[in-house]
Design an enzyme around this catalytic site. Structure first.
Site, PDB file in Angstrom:
ATOM      1  N   ASP B   8       0.862  -1.179   0.000  1.00 59.98           N
ATOM      2  CA  ASP B   8       0.000   0.000   0.000  1.00 59.98           C
ATOM      3  C   ASP B   8       0.892   1.219   0.000  1.00 59.98           C
ATOM      4  OD1 ASP B   8      -1.742   2.098   0.672  1.00 59.98           O
ATOM      5  OD2 ASP B   8      -3.113   0.674   1.612  1.00 59.98           O
ATOM      6  N   ILE B  12       0.291   3.329   6.362  1.00 58.29           N
ATOM      7  CA  ILE B  12      -0.814   3.189   7.318  1.00 58.29           C
ATOM      8  C   ILE B  12      -1.837   4.286   7.076  1.00 58.29           C
ATOM      9  CG2 ILE B  12      -1.449   3.055   9.739  1.00 58.29           C
ATOM     10  CD1 ILE B  12       1.385   2.435  10.430  1.00 58.29           C
ATOM     11  N   HIS B  13      -3.064   3.910   6.803  1.00 61.85           N
ATOM     12  CA  HIS B  13      -4.158   4.892   6.724  1.00 61.85           C
ATOM     13  C   HIS B  13      -5.423   4.158   7.128  1.00 61.85           C
ATOM     14  CE1 HIS B  13      -5.538   3.415   2.663  1.00 61.85           C
ATOM     15  NE2 HIS B  13      -4.323   2.923   2.736  1.00 61.85           N
ATOM     16  N   GLY B  14      -6.561   4.824   7.024  1.00 59.83           N
ATOM     17  CA  GLY B  14      -7.817   4.262   7.526  1.00 59.83           C
ATOM     18  C   GLY B  14      -8.074   2.805   7.158  1.00 59.83           C
ATOM     19  N   ALA B  17      -5.236   0.852   9.128  1.00 58.74           N
ATOM     20  CA  ALA B  17      -5.191   1.009  10.582  1.00 58.74           C
ATOM     21  C   ALA B  17      -6.491   0.579  11.234  1.00 58.74           C
ATOM     22  CB  ALA B  17      -4.891   2.462  10.936  1.00 58.74           C
TER      23      ALA B  17
END
Lengths: 272, 161
Positions: B8, B12-14, B17
């Site tokens: 990705d 780290i994103h919505g 996470a």
């Protein structure tokens, strides 16, 4: 009706700009939005009650990135406004808010989509070193969404209220009773959605504590909430103290740079 | 134990996470990336999005291989995140117990000419070089799927590459 439509347009504008222009102050939540709608439409008490009921239902809803499951802001503003304008109770607000919030997601998608189209325009301006242009485009993209929401708020009430009023008044009594019962079940769903997001071994105890306080001590919700605030302050203070102490320890460790890579491993495999 | 390795380019994103980490029930997120470990600001921002109960670690690709091969990793549930297929390939070749590689978001944000890229799915765009590396990744023998979040359709990379 013109005044009411204008008020709702203002609340829609305010709620949306709080997200896109004011770093999301959380005033988009039903609790705040419905209260303001109630205040502007001359029934503050009803607004607060409806806001609280809607808040519990949408408690667990939060959009991740562009993926918004339902637009609770628009739903609660319209639900509350229609219910107050038609002199109806909370059950009507709830039953209108939910379908509206599902529909309004498409507006949100559209606004995000159009904002996305601006990216290439931003790139062009950056290539030309046009800093002023970028600034203006920024303001345009901040205000564009809220203005759309404001217009929807105005038109929704100005043109829609008579048909909604007709709809609400033609709902048979038994159906209304059903909606009232449903309105009492929905908060459970809201809480369940919230728990689904935040459940953790440790924090389920607090839910149980609240439940016991309510069922055995028969405490009202406000009392439980106040106890919760005190508990939260106590825990946050101790947590901060622990964190401070921990930082002290790591600081001394950092002076010893050679052990750094071992430290990472120790930290990684340390159960916590 | 590794629960999943995800490619990705937003790290780290919505989706990662909140959605994947909850869905997999992991307690560690390992971001294996050679650039981000030198960028304090970015690490700080990425750390903020990680929910309570999950601990994020930022390490170089080589270091991540050491960590993941450590026998003590067996008792943890780890989500590994890399930002490009090349890093994924390196880890997949050197770490044995990866159950699944998930291609999440790739190729939209790194500023190359989009027109020269091939679109594999809604969120995955690859150039010639990426295509080569993804073929090598498939050759390692671990299943690679294209699936932004768990509720999306699980598409096998083999069928669309």
């Amino acid at each position: 009706m013109f005044g009411a439509a204008l008020s709702v347009a203002f609340v829609m504008f305010l709620g949306n700009i709080s997200d896109s222009g004011l770093s999301d102050l959380m005033i988009r939540r039903p609790l705040v939005m419905s209260t303001i709608v109630g205040l502007l439409l001359g029934n503050l008490q009803k607004g607060i009650v409806m806001g609280a009921s809607l808040e519990v239902i949408f408690l667990g809803m939060s959009g991740i990135g562009g993926a918004m499951p339902s637009d609770y802001m628009t739903g609660s503003i319209f639900g509350t406004a229609f219910a107050i304008l038609n002199h109806q109770g909370t059950s009507v607000a709830l039953s209108l808010a939910i379908p509206i919030s599902l529909l309004a997601v498409f507006v949100n998608q559209l606004v995000i989509f159009i904002r996305g189209l601006l990216v290439s325009k931003f790139n062009d301006l950056a290539d030309k070193d046009n800093i002023k242009g970028i600034e203006y485009l920024h303001y345009a993209s901040i205000f564009f969404g809220p203005i759309i929401y404001g217009i929807i708020g105005f038109l929704g009430i100005f043109l829609g209220n008579s048909s909604i009023s007709l709809l609400v008044h033609s709902i048979p009594n038994f159906f209304m009773e059903g909606l009232t019962v449903l309105g009492k079940i929905l908060p459970a769903l809201g809480i369940a959605l919230l728990i689904n997001m935040i459940h953790e071994k440790g924090n389920m105890l607090y839910l149980l504590l609240g439940f016991l306080l309510a069922s055995y001590l028969k405490l009202p919700l406000i009392a439980i909430a106040l106890f919760g605030v005190i508990l939260a302050v106590i825990i946050a203070t101790t947590d901060r103290q622990i964190l401070n102490n921990k930082n002290l320890i790591t600081d001394t460790n950092f002076q010893n740079k050679e052990s750094n890579s071992n430290l990472l491993e120790e930290d990684f495999f340390n159960e916590q | 134990m590794i629960s999943l390795m995800r490619i990705d380019d937003r790290l780290i994103h919505g989706q990662v996470a909140v959605v994947w980490s909850r869905y997999l029930g992991v307690n560690r997120i390992v971001v294996a990336n050679d650039e981000v470990i030198n960028n304090q600001m970015q690490m700080m921002a990425l750390k903020m999005s990680v929910p309570d109960g999950i601990r994020p670690f930022f390490v170089s690709v080589n270091k991540s291989i050491d960590l993941l091969n450590n026998p003590k990793s067996k008792s943890l549930k780890i989500l590994v995140i890399v930002d490009k297929p090349l890093d994924a390939l390196k880890i997949a070749k050197n770490v044995t117990d990866i159950p699944l590689i998930n291609l999440g978001n790739y190729g939209r944000v790194n500023g190359e000419k989009m027109k020269e890229k091939k679109q594999l799915s809604k969120n995955v765009f690859i150039n010639k070089n990426d295509e080569l590396i993804l073929h090598q990744l498939l050759d390692v023998g671990i299943k690679v799927n294209v699936q932004p979040i768990p509720t999306d359709a699980d598409i096998n990379l083999k069928e669309i590459l």
